[in-house]
Write an enzyme that holds these catalytic residues in place. Structure first.
Site: not given
Ligand code: RNT
Ligand code: ZN
Length: 417
Positions: A182, A223, A225, A257, A260, A284, A292, A294, A324
């Site tokens: 990534w 990955e 995004k 993810d 994303h 993820h 995003d 997280d 993640d």
């Protein structure tokens, strides 16, 4: 009087679900625990800020400052979480001897031996990530897609070093290593050339993967995004880029993810779409709030839906699951643990769902009955099976958990001043 688990077991048995068998199966499904929740994605190889369009917010006390502290914290988290684990390491978590330092293009397996020792101690595998951010050689926000050849070459060398380290991880642990690529490469504002960076990114990843390695041992992923902080207008590694790259390069997996994508897109729906084409995919698992962000994974609707798709597509051995998230505003041990346990709950809940019956109702177009049944499943005594799973795994139950987190905060984290 029969206990709550025995009663739950009977209720599930009536739906054709053997809760004992589910518990045994779930215990063996590995989920990759990311090392970077413990120190706000800082790592050990540089002192600069976190870059690449990702951000941690908050400054809760007790963050791990050294490899020993981070590993101790991770071991605590593992002791609080049921289920099989893998340990997910980023290249910036290289552990150097006193006085030793090499830059990311020169990293070697020996710089990760302590991580191998940790994995061996628990009999688990390791996953790996080249770190294409938080480093002086990120030029104008770009790494593998930079127009500057020297910059690209540095990061290609880093990626190649990471392939070798990934292979070393797999050989040492006997478990294949998922190596995720990534980068935060992109532009804050409207670019004049969207193709050039993507072609360079493609060629750079191809160069990384051109070195010889055993495809059964190293599972490279790309990955995607949609955007990052300061990289709002254009991301080089977009969804279409990553999917197409993986589709056209044998042995390369797409990694999704769930932070994303655009806010109304759901990864749960994308999982079966990709499984129709790819033999293996990677995830993820995170929790985006509006972007995003997280946040710590919770046992919420989309988390449950993602686990359901993996289970009902019979894809538990086809989907590499990694966590993640990085919340620095609350106790990091609690954050780490709640996220891992939430994904375990989601898997358990999916496995306690009468998936074959539900599919049959769909195929017979009995959609009213399907709706009633899907709603009924939601009120089954899931919590009693979860509690039993925790007890059988030797980890705290829900009502015991916070006391354990608090104790570690008082005895260990509070002393880090
Ligand atoms: C960033 C990506 C990436 C990172 C980790 C630390 O948006 O999700 O996976 O979170 O590599
Ligand atoms: Zn991610």
């Amino acid at each position: 009087m029969c206990n709550r688990y025995e009663s739950a077991k009977e209720i599930y048995a009536k739906l054709g679900i053997d809760t004992d068998a589910v518990i045994e199966t779930l215990k063996k499904i590995p989920v990759s625990l990311h090392c970077w929740q413990g120190d706000d994605v800082k790592g050990f190889d540089q002192d600069g800020p976190l870059t690449g369009g990702i951000q941690t917010t908050g400054n809760y006390m007790g963050k791990a400052r050294t490899p020993d502290e981070l590993i101790a914290d991770m071991e605590k988290v593992m002791s609080l979480c049921p289920g099989a684990k893998k340990i997910n390491v980023h290249a910036c978590y290289a552990i150097f001897e006193k006085g030793e330092f090499v830059d990311r293009d020169k990293l070697e397996p020996k710089h990760f031996k302590k991580w191998v020792d940790l994995a061996k101690k628990y009999g688990v595998g390791l996953d790996f990530n080249p770190t294409f951010f938080s480093h002086g050689k990120v030029k104008d926000g770009l790494t593998l897609s930079s127009p500057d050849k020297a910059t690209r070459d540095f990061w290609i060398a880093h990626g190649q070093a990471c392939v070798k380290i990934s292979e070393y991880f797999a050989k040492e642990t006997g478990v294949p290593c998922v190596m995720n690529i990534w980068t935060g490469d992109g532009y804050k504002d409207i670019p004049a050339d969207r193709l050039g960076p993507r072609v360079r990114y493609k060629e750079s990843i191809e160069a990384i993967l051109s070195i010889p390695y055993d495809k059964n041992l190293v599972k490279p992923c790309v990955e995607s995004k949609v955007f990052g902080i300061g990289v709002e207008a254009y991301t080089v590694g977009s969804a279409e880029f990553a999917l197409s790259f993986a589709a056209m390069h044998d042995g390369c997996l797409p990694l999704m993810d769930n932070g994303h994508y655009h806010p109304t897109e759901v990864v749960s729906d994308k999982i079966p779409a990709l499984l129709a084409f790819f033999p293996e995919i990677a995830l993820h698992i995170t929790r985006p709030i509006r972007w995003d962000s997280d946040h710590v994974v919770l046992f919420d609707d989309e988390t449950k839906e993602m686990a359901k798709e993996i289970v009902r597509c019979n894809a538990l051995d086809k989907v590499y699951m990694a966590l993640d998230y990085f919340d620095a505003s609350i106790n990091r041990i609690g954050a780490w643990t709640v996220g891992f346990r939430s994904w375990q709950k989601a898997l358990l809940s999916a496995m306690l769902t009468p998936n074959a019956q539900l599919k049959k109702l769909q195929d017979e177009n009995k959609l009213s009955e399907l709706m009633v049944m899907q709603e009924r499943v939601k009120t089954l005594p899931f919590g009693d099976v979860w509690r039993e799973y925790c007890v059988r795994s030797g980890v705290p139950t829900e009502c015991q958990l916070f006391a354990e987190i608090e104790k570690y905060e008082n005895e260990v984290l509070a002393k880090r001043v």
